[in-house]
Design a protein around this motif. Sequence first.
Motif, PDB file in Angstrom:
ATOM      1  N   PRO A 177      -4.372   7.888  -6.867  1.00 21.62           N
ATOM      2  CA  PRO A 177      -5.582   7.490  -7.592  1.00 21.62           C
ATOM      3  C   PRO A 177      -5.334   6.876  -8.958  1.00 21.62           C
ATOM      4  N   PRO A 232       0.814  -1.450  -7.916  1.00 22.26           N
ATOM      5  CA  PRO A 232       0.629  -2.499  -8.930  1.00 22.26           C
ATOM      6  C   PRO A 232       1.784  -3.489  -9.005  1.00 22.26           C
ATOM      7  N   PRO A 292       0.849  -1.199   0.000  1.00 18.50           N
ATOM      8  CA  PRO A 292       0.000   0.000   0.000  1.00 18.50           C
ATOM      9  C   PRO A 292       0.882   1.246   0.000  1.00 18.50           C
ATOM     10  N   ALA A 312      -2.507   3.462  -7.854  1.00 18.81           N
ATOM     11  CA  ALA A 312      -3.003   2.530  -6.833  1.00 18.81           C
ATOM     12  C   ALA A 312      -4.430   2.901  -6.443  1.00 18.81           C
ATOM     13  N   PRO A 313      -5.375   2.852  -7.392  1.00 15.23           N
ATOM     14  CA  PRO A 313      -6.737   3.280  -7.084  1.00 15.23           C
ATOM     15  C   PRO A 313      -7.437   2.431  -6.037  1.00 15.23           C
ATOM     16  N   GLN A 314      -7.010   1.172  -5.878  1.00 16.68           N
ATOM     17  CA  GLN A 314      -7.598   0.278  -4.887  1.00 16.68           C
ATOM     18  C   GLN A 314      -6.789   0.234  -3.592  1.00 16.68           C
ATOM     19  N   GLY A 315      -5.770   1.090  -3.506  1.00 10.55           N
ATOM     20  CA  GLY A 315      -4.989   1.161  -2.277  1.00 10.55           C
ATOM     21  C   GLY A 315      -3.794   0.245  -2.206  1.00 10.55           C
ATOM     22  N   THR A 316      -3.448  -0.418  -3.315  1.00 12.55           N
ATOM     23  CA  THR A 316      -2.266  -1.271  -3.364  1.00 12.55           C
ATOM     24  C   THR A 316      -1.489  -0.955  -4.629  1.00 12.55           C
TER      25      THR A 316
END
Length: 280
Positions: A74, A83, A68, A77-81
Motif C-alpha cells: 500500500p 514505482p 506489479p 505500490a498503492p496502484q498495484g505497480t
Amino acid sequence: MKTVTLCADDYALDAAVSRGILTLAERGRLSAVSCMSASHHWREHAAWLAPLRDRIDIGLHLTLTGLPPLGPMPHLAPQGTLPTLGRILVAGVTHRLPREEVAAELQRQLQAFITHFGRAPDFIDGHQHVHLLPHVRETVFELWESHLKPHDGYLRSCHEPLGAIVRRGIEPTKALIIAQLSAVFTRRAREQGILINDSFRGVHDFSGNAAPHQLFSHFFQGEASRPLVMCHPGYRGTEEDELRDWRPREFDYFSSDQFAADLAAAGLKLGRLTRQPSDA
C-alpha cells in the motif's frame, strides 16, 4: 586460464528475453542467469530453465520497480505497480523505504522462485541494483542466511575499485555511483564471510553508440579472482521493454566468434562463481 562469471539479467521479463538467454546458455555462452520471479511469466519460464540447473548459476533478480508486486504494497505500490527507479533510489538513500513492506515482498519473490524452480537460488542480486539500498539490503542478508547459506550461495556485489572504473572509461560516473551504493553492502558481506564477486563490470548507458564488442572487450580486462560481468541479451521483445533494441545486439555478439576471441585475448573462460582455494 582465469574464470569470469557472465550473468544475463532479466530472465522471465518476457518470452523474447527468456528465449534469447536460454539459447545462449544452451550454447555455453553464459555462466549465470538472474531471474525475475515477480514477473507473471516466471511460472512458465522457470520450467524452461530446468535442463540447465546444474550447468550454470541460476539466481533471483529481486525487483522493486516497474512490475506489479506479488502481494499488497500500500505504501510503495498503492496502484498495484511498483514505482520508477528514481523514486526507489530517493526513498532508499533517504532511508524512507517501508522496510516491513519491502521485506514481505522480497520474501514472496524468493518463495515464488523456490515454488516454481524447485530449489533455492544459487545467488541473489537486484534489478537495477535495488538490493544495495538501505531497508532492502537488510532483508537480502536475511534471505541469504535462511536459504542460500546452507549451500554456499552468493550475493552480487556491485563494487568496483575507483582505479578500474577510471581506466575502463565506460560510463565512469554511473559506475562510481553504483560502486558507492554497494560500499556498505559489500563490507557487510565480507565481514560475514558471504561469498561475493570481487569485481563488478558491465555498467554502460545502453545508448547503442558503442558496439557490444567495444564494451565487453574492456569489461573482460582487469585483475580479479572472481570477476562478474552483467549483461542483458535477448531477442527483440515488446515495446514495454526499454532495452528491446539493445538486447539483440548483445545476443548477436555473445553468439559470435568475436566474443570467443575477446575472452581468449583476456585469458578468460566462462565459469560459475565459486570460492577459491585462497578463501579457505
